[in-house]
Write a protein that holds these residues in place. Structure first.
Motif, mmCIF file in Angstrom:
data_model
loop_
_atom_site.group_PDB
_atom_site.id
_atom_site.type_symbol
_atom_site.label_atom_id
_atom_site.label_comp_id
_atom_site.label_asym_id
_atom_site.label_seq_id
_atom_site.Cartn_x
_atom_site.Cartn_y
_atom_site.Cartn_z
ATOM 1 N N THR A 38 41.062 29.788 37.602
ATOM 2 C CA THR A 38 40.390 31.083 37.674
ATOM 3 C C THR A 38 38.956 30.987 38.182
ATOM 4 N N ASP A 39 38.521 29.811 38.574
ATOM 5 C CA ASP A 39 37.133 29.668 39.013
ATOM 6 C C ASP A 39 36.995 29.229 40.468
ATOM 7 N N ILE A 40 38.061 29.358 41.255
ATOM 8 C CA ILE A 40 37.983 28.967 42.667
ATOM 9 C C ILE A 40 37.655 30.184 43.527
ATOM 10 N N PHE A 41 38.396 31.270 43.337
ATOM 11 C CA PHE A 41 38.197 32.481 44.121
ATOM 12 C C PHE A 41 37.467 33.525 43.281
ATOM 13 N N PRO A 42 36.314 34.013 43.742
ATOM 14 C CA PRO A 42 35.667 35.112 43.019
ATOM 15 C C PRO A 42 36.483 36.392 43.186
ATOM 16 N N ALA A 43 36.534 37.194 42.144
ATOM 17 C CA ALA A 43 37.334 38.418 42.170
ATOM 18 C C ALA A 43 36.690 39.454 43.088
ATOM 19 N N ILE A 44 37.519 40.104 43.897
ATOM 20 C CA ILE A 44 37.084 41.196 44.756
ATOM 21 C C ILE A 44 37.473 42.531 44.127
ATOM 22 N N LEU A 45 38.579 42.544 43.408
ATOM 23 C CA LEU A 45 39.136 43.782 42.864
ATOM 24 C C LEU A 45 39.109 43.790 41.348
ATOM 25 N N PRO A 46 39.056 44.979 40.744
ATOM 26 C CA PRO A 46 39.262 45.049 39.297
ATOM 27 C C PRO A 46 40.745 44.814 38.976
ATOM 28 N N VAL A 47 40.998 44.222 37.854
ATOM 29 C CA VAL A 47 42.361 43.868 37.463
ATOM 30 C C VAL A 47 43.237 45.110 37.333
ATOM 31 N N GLU A 48 42.666 46.209 36.832
ATOM 32 C CA GLU A 48 43.453 47.434 36.644
ATOM 33 C C GLU A 48 43.995 47.946 37.977
ATOM 34 N N LEU A 49 43.143 47.972 39.003
ATOM 35 C CA LEU A 49 43.569 48.445 40.324
ATOM 36 C C LEU A 49 44.643 47.527 40.890
ATOM 37 N N PHE A 50 44.448 46.214 40.759
ATOM 38 C CA PHE A 50 45.437 45.266 41.266
ATOM 39 C C PHE A 50 46.787 45.469 40.576
ATOM 40 N N ASN A 51 46.779 45.607 39.249
ATOM 41 C CA ASN A 51 48.030 45.781 38.504
ATOM 42 C C ASN A 51 48.716 47.095 38.854
ATOM 43 N N ARG A 52 47.940 48.160 39.037
ATOM 44 C CA ARG A 52 48.519 49.454 39.408
ATOM 45 C C ARG A 52 49.192 49.372 40.777
ATOM 46 N N VAL A 53 48.514 48.735 41.727
ATOM 47 C CA VAL A 53 49.082 48.575 43.072
ATOM 48 C C VAL A 53 50.285 47.644 43.029
#
Length: 167
Positions: A119-134
């Motif tokens: 979980t520390d290689i790629f910085p997050a671009i999206l919020p988790v909620e939006l990703f899960n909804r999509v």
């Protein structure tokens, strides 16, 4: 022949040992949060083995997710991005590229290598909620209306009145 078998045995041992050392090095680099090669997803850039967010591309990734969550179809998203003149690696966007972006967990900071999750290689671009909804929408739409994997109520029951082919 005996000496040849000894050389083959030594070569096999050396190869197995080298493989273990390389895998150990890759595992240690991943634990340090370093990028170990491969293709970099759209929205990221690698500088000195570290992955950083490319702000301009990350804005497009967010746009893709937000539009898809609103119900915009992938062809319309592709058309709007290409109308802006944006490209990925010098090529215009296509539907397959958009679907690849919509399924990629790296946009929420999750990188899976074999059975390990980092979980520390790629910085997050999206919020988790939006990703899960999509992701729910993408999974629901995975089997299209012509899919043979889904058992529809009237499949094989309706036939064309003119040609007799199934509808």
């Amino acid at each position: 022949i005996l000496l040849e078998n000894v050389y083959i045995g030594i070569a096999e041992y050396y190869s197995a040992e080298l493989s273990q050392k390389i895998l150990r090095g890759i595992r240690e680099s991943l634990n340090k949060g370093q990028f170990c090669g491969g293709s970099i997803p759209y929205g990221y850039v690698v500088i000195d083995k570290k992955v950083y967010v490319d702000d301009d591309q990350a804005e497009i990734v967010r746009y893709i997710y937000e539009e898809y969550a609103k119900g915009t179809t992938v062809p319309k998203i592709v058309d709007s991005i290409n109308a802006r003149g944006l490209t990925q690696k010098g090529r215009h966007f296509q539907g397959t590229m958009i679907y690849r972006i919509l399924r990629n967990e790296k946009y929420i900071g999750i990188c899976k290598v074999k059975e390990n999750v980092y979980t520390d290689i790629f910085p997050a671009i999206l919020p988790v909620e939006l990703f899960n909804r999509v992701r729910l929408i993408v999974d629901k739409n995975r089997d299209g209306k012509r899919s043979i994997r889904v058992d529809y109520l009237l499949r094989h029951k309706m036939k064309c009145g003119y040609c007799g082919m199934p509808i």
